[in-house]
Design an enzyme around this catalytic site. Structure first.
Site, PDB file in Angstrom:
ATOM      1  CG  HIS A   1     -27.193  25.445  12.525  1.00  0.00           C
ATOM      2  ND1 HIS A   1     -27.135  26.811  13.497  1.00  0.00           N
ATOM      3  CD2 HIS A   1     -27.218  24.320  13.926  1.00  0.00           C
ATOM      4  CE1 HIS A   1     -26.988  26.702  14.047  1.00  0.00           C
ATOM      5  NE2 HIS A   1     -27.939  25.004  14.257  1.00  0.00           N
TER       6      HIS A   1
ATOM      7  CE  LYS B   1     -10.548  -5.306   8.481  1.00  0.00           C
ATOM      8  NZ  LYS B   1     -11.955  -5.034   8.585  1.00  0.00           N
TER       9      LYS B   1
ATOM     10  CG  ASN C   1       3.389  -2.536   7.183  1.00  0.00           C
ATOM     11  OD1 ASN C   1       3.737  -1.385   6.945  1.00  0.00           O
ATOM     12  ND2 ASN C   1       3.005  -2.988   8.391  1.00  0.00           N
TER      13      ASN C   1
ATOM     14  CD  GLU D   1     -19.221   2.691  10.681  1.00  0.00           C
ATOM     15  OE1 GLU D   1     -18.441   3.346  10.386  1.00  0.00           O
ATOM     16  OE2 GLU D   1     -18.943   1.603  10.409  1.00  0.00           O
TER      17      GLU D   1
ATOM     18  CE  LYS E   1     -17.933   0.040   6.636  1.00  0.00           C
ATOM     19  NZ  LYS E   1     -17.585   0.793   7.839  1.00  0.00           N
TER      20      LYS E   1
ATOM     21  CD  GLU F   1     -15.137   2.302   4.921  1.00  0.00           C
ATOM     22  OE1 GLU F   1     -13.473   1.820   5.969  1.00  0.00           O
ATOM     23  OE2 GLU F   1     -15.586   2.374   5.455  1.00  0.00           O
TER      24      GLU F   1
ATOM     25  CD1 TRP G   1      -3.148   0.608   0.870  1.00  0.00           C
ATOM     26  CD2 TRP G   1      -1.631   2.757   1.896  1.00  0.00           C
ATOM     27  NE1 TRP G   1      -3.535   2.612   0.693  1.00  0.00           N
ATOM     28  CE2 TRP G   1      -3.008   2.578   1.964  1.00  0.00           C
ATOM     29  CE3 TRP G   1      -0.464   3.220   2.415  1.00  0.00           C
ATOM     30  CZ2 TRP G   1      -3.380   4.183   1.978  1.00  0.00           C
ATOM     31  CZ3 TRP G   1      -0.922   4.337   2.788  1.00  0.00           C
ATOM     32  CH2 TRP G   1      -2.189   4.646   2.950  1.00  0.00           C
TER      33      TRP G   1
HETATM   34  C1  G6P Z   1      -9.059   1.716   8.410  1.00  0.00           C
HETATM   35  C2  G6P Z   1      -9.994   0.475   8.023  1.00  0.00           C
HETATM   36  C3  G6P Z   1     -11.399   0.519   8.875  1.00  0.00           C
HETATM   37  C4  G6P Z   1     -11.473   0.893  10.327  1.00  0.00           C
HETATM   38  C5  G6P Z   1     -10.119   2.038  10.744  1.00  0.00           C
HETATM   39  C6  G6P Z   1      -9.382   1.197  12.176  1.00  0.00           C
HETATM   40  O1  G6P Z   1      -9.329   3.117   7.733  1.00  0.00           O
HETATM   41  O2  G6P Z   1     -10.043   0.514   6.355  1.00  0.00           O
HETATM   42  O3  G6P Z   1     -12.353   0.121   8.648  1.00  0.00           O
HETATM   43  O4  G6P Z   1     -12.500   1.091  10.810  1.00  0.00           O
HETATM   44  O5  G6P Z   1      -8.659   1.854   9.327  1.00  0.00           O
HETATM   45  O6  G6P Z   1      -9.024   0.762  12.053  1.00  0.00           O
HETATM   46  P1  G6P Z   1      -8.532  -0.573  13.716  1.00  0.00           P
HETATM   47  O7  G6P Z   1      -7.579  -1.587  12.975  1.00  0.00           O
HETATM   48  O8  G6P Z   1      -7.897   0.279  14.165  1.00  0.00           O
HETATM   49  O9  G6P Z   1     -10.253  -0.536  13.258  1.00  0.00           O
END
Ligand code: G6P
Length: 612
Positions: A508, A607, A100, A485, A489, A492, A74
């Site tokens: 506002h 992720k 990484n 949220e 979603k 994303e 990534w």
């Molecule tokens: C990334 C993922 C999200 C997640 C966030 C925090 O952006 O795509 O789905 O909520 O990280 O990740 P964590 O593992 O700390 O919950």
């Protein structure tokens, strides 16, 4: 982000590495590569794109050998390309490494190495490590890695091989996750970024800590500090099984994980509710009642979806425990002064337990005297290890990049803690606690009932509104989080414009966005905010916006104010975010699927975000 895999043993090395990469692909998927020791030489094969592209490139010309490393990327430094893909090699191609993390002082190191004659081929920070190890190599890779890393600032999980040290893998960790898989059968060992990569090969592991390095051969694993002092590790047994990380007949991991929520929620509760008693068994909490009574403030530390789970619990904690709660994303929180002190309890929420911003904010909190409670899915993860106490959510592996079952399980785990805190502080009476706990025990069945009864209806609505390109998600009180949220979603995974907003803030600003082209999803459950939420829906419909309301079963009134209604079962208002989150996930999923998006691996995302 980025996934790392290394293997020594008798199996088909490239196949093992690819299997590991496939499991790690959620960590990054813009390019990938392998390096294998073949007849005394390092062979590197890389490709831009997903692992499947690398597989095609490897077809028919797989390097064969018994030692190899692999990486799925990534991009942070240098765009996705074959040249920037890992593994990276030194000038002569004797050493190959995968990494990484972020080498913060790479420019300075790179200039120095270039002045000394090293030739760089990529724009990455990682390549610096390969040349640094080359510089210090005098016949022993372990020594070269140790010496080189002394000059490095930043975060890394790095694995190196060299054709002059055949049969050895050297790995090291500073802030980026790393795990060693101990072969179940003799003569093989593994190293990887996280347990999912090694699940199909072994359940026995060593969790590598910051500042440690590992020397692996086929028959031996030695863990040492970066300074070379031996470290004794105990074997960690990975509980997840490989099947849990398969799609099991579903089109995507995301939809499988949405449907797994009843099970995940049951697992989160587990044995924690003690019979019919108003008491909880939170074994690894490690926070005494005396301390919990002294807490003056709770600070939620989290990113993305996890921070919205934190918002759900902010509402519950303030309402039921009378303790002020602040929620801010960890990337901001870590730079804010005066947020933490000895009377602050930091609650770190993280599915992966490895999110770099979350970890940095946690460290800042600890430095300022706060105690930390971790809410995480990954046993032994950094977030768990760096906290005073932990509540594992036990949701099972979550592979889809967009978090779903972890979100609802995080809220559930936090609600359990909330009841415990309220009982300890005397703000929740035992009768009220029993009522809340009964409500929580019903949530998994209610989630199941909803998924069985309403999923097809949500799919129908996704088809009906398929051409809507702009969304507003609204909520109040316990459902501000549901709005945030829900919007996240659909952004994303469907790549559609969506704003999550506190419904009361509409006038506002965001009301100006409402036209006939805008779709509005609003969670309007019965409770103290019901009337006001209805008022917001009227404001929207008066301006032509289309409204889909997520409302309780049996609420007849709502039909007058919404174009469509998705029904969720009734529960206590503070518990209802668990149920209201599910229709938002389903709607985003079905819309994204109609748009034919890459749902499990959305563009530009990963992720587990292990870089700041
Ligand atoms: C990334 C993922 C999200 C997640 C966030 C925090 O952006 O795509 O789905 O909520 O990280 O990740 P964590 O593992 O700390 O919950």
């Amino acid at each position: 982000m980025c996934g790392i895999m290394g293997y020594l043993g008798e199996r088909d090395t490239v196949e093992v590495l690819l299997e590991g990469l496939r499991r790690l692909e959620y960590r990054g998927y813009d390019s990938a590569g392998v390096a294998v020791l073949v007849d005394g030489k390092v062979e590197v094969v890389k490709a831009k794109g997903k692992i499947s592209v690398l597989e095609e490139v490897l077809e028919g010309k797989k390097p064969e050998g018994s030692v190899g490393i692999a990486h799925t990327r990534w991009a942070t430094h240098g765009p996705p390309s074959k040249k920037n893909a890992h593994p990276h090699a030194d000038c002569k191609g004797h050493i190959a490494i995968v990494h990484n993390g972020i080498i913060e002082n790479y420019l300075e190191l790179r200039e120095k190495l270039q002045a000394e004659g090293h030739k760089f081929r990529s724009e990455t920070d990682t390549e610096t490590l390969a040349h640094l190890f080359e510089k210090y190599y005098d016949g022993d890779l372990e020594k070269a890695v140790r010496r080189g890393l002394k000059e490095v600032k930043g975060s890394y999980a790095v694995v190196a091989i060299s054709d002059r040290d055949p049969g050895v893998l050297i790995a090291a960790r500073q802030y980026s996750p790393l795990i060693v898989g101990l072969g179940e059968k003799p003569g093989e060992n593994f190293v990887a970024s996280d347990p999912s990569a090694i699940l199909s090969f072994t359940r026995k592991a060593y969790l590598i800590d910051n500042g440690e390095m590992v020397v692996l051969t086929r028959d031996r694993v030695e863990v040492k500090t970066l300074a070379g002092k031996a470290v004794k590790k105990s074997v960690f047994h990975i509980e997840w099984d490989a099947e849990m990380a398969e799609k099991g007949g579903h089109k995507h991991f995301m939809i499988k994980e949405i449907f797994e929520q009843p099970h995940a929620l049951r697992e989160t509760i587990g044995e924690r509710i003690a019979g019919g008693e108003a008491a909880l068994k939170l074994d690894r909490l490690n926070l005494t009642d005396a301390y919990l009574r002294r807490v003056k403030k709770v600070a939620i530390i989290a990113c993305g979806t996890a921070s919205y789970a934190g918002m759900a619990v902010q509402y519950a904690l303030e309402k039921l425990c009378g303790v002020p709660v602040m929620v801010d994303v960890a990337s901001e929180l870590q730079h804010r002064e005066c947020v933490f002190d000895k009377e602050t309890l930091g609650i770190a929420i993280s599915q992966s337990g490895e999110t770099a911003d979350t970890l940095q904010a946690m460290r800042m909190a600890r430095r300022q005297g706060a105690k930390l409670l971790a809410i995480t899915n990954v046993i032994g993860s950094s977030v768990a290890r760096e906290s005073n106490g932990v509540l594992y959510i036990h949701a099972g592996p979550e592979i889809g990049v967009a978090s779903t079952k972890a979100y609802t399980s995080q809220i559930m785990a936090m609600l359990l803690f909330c009841v415990h805190l309220g009982l300890v502080r005397g703000t929740i009476k035992p009768t009220a606690a029993r009522r809340l706990l009964r409500g929580m025990k019903r949530l998994p069945d209610q989630a199941e009932e909803f998924l069985e009864g309403e999923a097809a209806h949500v799919e129908e609505l996704a088809r009906k509104y398929k051409d809507v390109m702009r969304y507003l998600y609204l909520g109040r009180g316990a459902h501000y989080c549901t709005a945030m949220e829900g919007a996240l979603k659909i952004k994303e995974i469907a790549y559609l414009d969506a704003e999550g907003y506190a419904a009361g803030e509409m006038k506002h600003g965001p009301l100006a966005l409402v036209t006939e082209e805008v779709g509005v999803l609003s969670a309007v459950v019965e409770g103290p905010h019901y009337e006001k939420s209805i008022g917001n829906l009227q404001e929207i419909r008066a301006r032509g916006g289309k409204v889909i309301a997520v409302a309780n079963e049996g609420d007849e009134e709502i039909q007058k104010y919404a174009d469509d209604v998705i029904r969720i079962p009734k529960t206590e208002e503070v518990l209802s975010p668990v149920l209201a989150g599910i229709p938002m996930q389903l709607y985003a999923y079905y819309v994204a699927d109609l748009w034919d998006r890459e749902i499990d691996q959305p563009r530009n995302l990963a992720k587990s975000v292990t870089v700041e």
